[in-house]
Design a protein around this motif. Structure first.
Motif, PDB file in Angstrom:
ATOM      1  N   GLY A  73      14.497  21.085  36.468  1.00 33.55           N
ATOM      2  CA  GLY A  73      14.232  22.318  36.322  1.00 33.55           C
ATOM      3  C   GLY A  73      13.013  22.529  35.245  1.00 33.55           C
ATOM      4  O   GLY A  73      12.494  21.467  34.523  1.00 33.55           O
ATOM      5  N   ALA A  74      12.634  23.741  35.086  1.00 38.89           N
ATOM      6  CA  ALA A  74      11.471  23.888  34.218  1.00 38.89           C
ATOM      7  C   ALA A  74      11.329  25.379  33.718  1.00 38.89           C
ATOM      8  O   ALA A  74      11.714  26.190  34.694  1.00 38.89           O
ATOM      9  N   MET A  75      10.884  25.738  32.561  1.00 38.14           N
ATOM     10  CA  MET A  75      11.032  27.238  32.120  1.00 38.14           C
ATOM     11  C   MET A  75       9.379  27.430  31.908  1.00 38.14           C
ATOM     12  O   MET A  75       8.807  26.715  31.410  1.00 38.14           O
ATOM     13  N   PHE A  76       8.897  28.355  32.744  1.00 45.72           N
ATOM     14  CA  PHE A  76       7.616  28.846  32.773  1.00 45.72           C
ATOM     15  C   PHE A  76       7.498  30.311  31.861  1.00 45.72           C
ATOM     16  O   PHE A  76       8.249  31.156  32.205  1.00 45.72           O
ATOM     17  N   LEU A  77       6.301  30.278  30.985  1.00 47.39           N
ATOM     18  CA  LEU A  77       6.307  31.491  30.312  1.00 47.39           C
ATOM     19  C   LEU A  77       4.609  31.956  30.758  1.00 47.39           C
ATOM     20  O   LEU A  77       3.763  31.113  30.701  1.00 47.39           O
ATOM     21  N   GLU A  78       4.485  33.266  30.614  1.00 47.45           N
ATOM     22  CA  GLU A  78       3.104  33.765  30.796  1.00 47.45           C
ATOM     23  C   GLU A  78       2.566  34.602  29.874  1.00 47.45           C
ATOM     24  O   GLU A  78       3.451  35.305  28.862  1.00 47.45           O
ATOM     25  N   TRP A  79       1.416  34.204  29.169  1.00 54.33           N
ATOM     26  CA  TRP A  79       0.726  35.065  27.944  1.00 54.33           C
ATOM     27  C   TRP A  79      -0.832  35.268  28.415  1.00 54.33           C
ATOM     28  O   TRP A  79      -1.284  33.942  28.571  1.00 54.33           O
ATOM     29  N   ASN A  80      -1.449  36.196  28.161  1.00 57.31           N
ATOM     30  CA  ASN A  80      -2.806  36.446  28.219  1.00 57.31           C
ATOM     31  C   ASN A  80      -3.555  35.651  29.749  1.00 57.31           C
ATOM     32  O   ASN A  80      -4.442  34.599  29.568  1.00 57.31           O
ATOM     33  N   ASP A  81      -2.910  35.845  30.622  1.00 58.99           N
ATOM     34  CA  ASP A  81      -3.510  35.228  31.874  1.00 58.99           C
ATOM     35  C   ASP A  81      -3.351  33.637  31.955  1.00 58.99           C
ATOM     36  O   ASP A  81      -4.036  32.967  32.590  1.00 58.99           O
ATOM     37  N   VAL A  82      -2.566  33.152  31.153  1.00 57.48           N
ATOM     38  CA  VAL A  82      -2.022  31.605  31.314  1.00 57.48           C
ATOM     39  C   VAL A  82      -0.762  31.518  31.529  1.00 57.48           C
ATOM     40  O   VAL A  82       0.071  32.037  30.841  1.00 57.48           O
ATOM     41  N   ILE A  83      -0.310  30.567  32.436  1.00 59.13           N
ATOM     42  CA  ILE A  83       1.005  30.168  32.823  1.00 59.13           C
ATOM     43  C   ILE A  83       1.267  29.047  31.939  1.00 59.13           C
ATOM     44  O   ILE A  83       0.599  28.138  32.210  1.00 59.13           O
ATOM     45  N   TYR A  84       2.586  28.955  31.173  1.00 60.88           N
ATOM     46  CA  TYR A  84       2.736  27.882  30.248  1.00 60.88           C
ATOM     47  C   TYR A  84       3.983  27.137  30.733  1.00 60.88           C
ATOM     48  O   TYR A  84       5.165  27.759  30.895  1.00 60.88           O
ATOM     49  N   TYR A  85       3.989  25.753  31.026  1.00 57.27           N
ATOM     50  CA  TYR A  85       4.969  24.787  31.369  1.00 57.27           C
ATOM     51  C   TYR A  85       5.816  24.667  29.898  1.00 57.27           C
ATOM     52  O   TYR A  85       5.119  23.715  29.339  1.00 57.27           O
TER      53      TYR A  85
END
Length: 349
Positions: free
Chosen positions: A227-239
């Motif tokens: 599994g993984a958690m992905f977050l979004e901020w300012n048009d970037v998706i962060y692993y």
């Protein structure tokens, strides 16, 4: 340089900080929701300084927390974050910000990308480096599939043949399921404690609105194996976090998760996948990310001030290490290890 004034601000609530964090110098780790999640989880009080031009417009910012515990007092920008690049590109403005932020002999530690204005500051010295990887999402899915390594493409296909299914979830139960996986991996593979579940829950509360936080769970036959958690901020998706069950790695679930993360970024109109920090002494992790990323840079750790520990502080560090080894022993139930992480993890910053 024209006249610059520096004012104190709360980086969680001040709209001037929010505007800077949403600009080109900002990242997930200087965003108000991330700072809020970290500080709420660990009891920190965030501080910031914002530089204003003659017209009163914000032109730079710097945030940190003061950490005070048995290890002494120190300033961190920002704890439990991959990096926290100062929101400034002009070296003189950075100088004014640090002058206003740092008083006395407090040690300051910060992490930033290798083009930060802070790197030229003679008051700071580099004490470490890590790798950063990114995948620009400047093409369609088919083109991006061709760009990733041949090994990754073969592993994605192998995961499909093995029956790996990746669920894209935005609910809190998925976060909790991932955390159990995370605790197990850190315990059994690395003999490390995991961040508290409360931290993950706070991240979800800050980011889940609008689909900015998703948990990807790879399953085989209904069993969660990665599994993984992905977050979004300012048009970037962060692993941000990833974990897997070692016994199931032959099914290539991590490759399936990474590829789903890229697809998610394209579907959401993101411009980049940020794969985050990788320690240079983990060549396996660095190599795995290189299969997916076309951009690689360095995250540099900078420090000011002397790091002098009293004998009792050094003894605490040794005892904390031994306690971690005891609590991550295979004979200890994972639930106890998780509770230990909730109690002790704050001391690892």
């Amino acid at each position: 340089m024209n006249a610059v004034s520096v004012v104190a601000a709360d980086p969680v609530t001040d709209p001037r900080w929010g505007g800077l964090a949403a600009g080109p110098a900002g990242s997930l780790f200087t965003s108000p929701p991330w700072i809020s999640a970290v500080c709420r989880s660990y009891g920190f009080t965030p501080q910031a300084r914002i530089a204003l031009d003659a017209a009163g417009e914000p032109i730079g910012g710097f945030a940190w927390v003061a950490v005070e515990d048995v290890r002494g007092r120190r300033l961190s920008s920002l704890p439990f974050s991959d990096r926290a690049d100062p929101l400034v590109t002009d070296p003189p403005v950075w100088t004014a910000l640090l002058d206003a932020a740092k008083t006395g002999d407090d040690q300051l530690t910060l992490r930033c990308l290798d083009d930060s204005a802070a790197l030229a500051d003679p008051r700071l010295r580099a004490i470490g480096a890590a790798a950063w990887h990114g995948t620009p999402l400047d093409a369609g899915i088919d083109a991006l599939h061709r760009r990733i390594s041949g090994t990754s493409r073969r592993n994605i296909a192998a995961a499909g043949r093995a029956g790996v299914h990746v669920e894209v979830r935005d609910d809190l139960d998925a976060v909790r399921a991932f955390h159990r996986l995370h605790v197990g991996l850190r315990k059994h593979k690395y003999r490390l404690l995991a961040q508290p579940l409360e931290f993950f829950e706070n991240i979800w509360r800050e980011f889940h609105e609008g689909g900015r936080c998703v948990t990807l769970l790879a399953t085989v036959g209904g069993e969660v194996i990665a599994g993984a958690m992905f977050l979004e901020w300012n048009d970037v998706i962060y692993y941000k976090f990833g974990a897997s069950v070692p016994e199931h790695l032959r099914a290539r679930p991590n490759d399936a998760v990474y590829w789903t993360g890229i697809q998610r970024g394209v579907e959401r109109g993101m411009r980049l996948v940020d794969w985050g920090l990788s320690d240079l002494d983990q060549p396996g992790l660095v190599g795995f990310k290189r299969k997916w990323a076309s951009d690689e840079r360095r995250i540099v750790t900078l420090r000011s001030g002397a790091w002098l520990q009293a004998p009792e502080q050094e003894e605490f560090g040794r005892e904390l290490g031994e306690l971690t080894r005891l609590l991550t022993d295979a004979s200890v139930p994972d639930e106890i290890t998780a509770r230990a992480g909730a109690l002790l993890y704050r001391y690892f910053c």
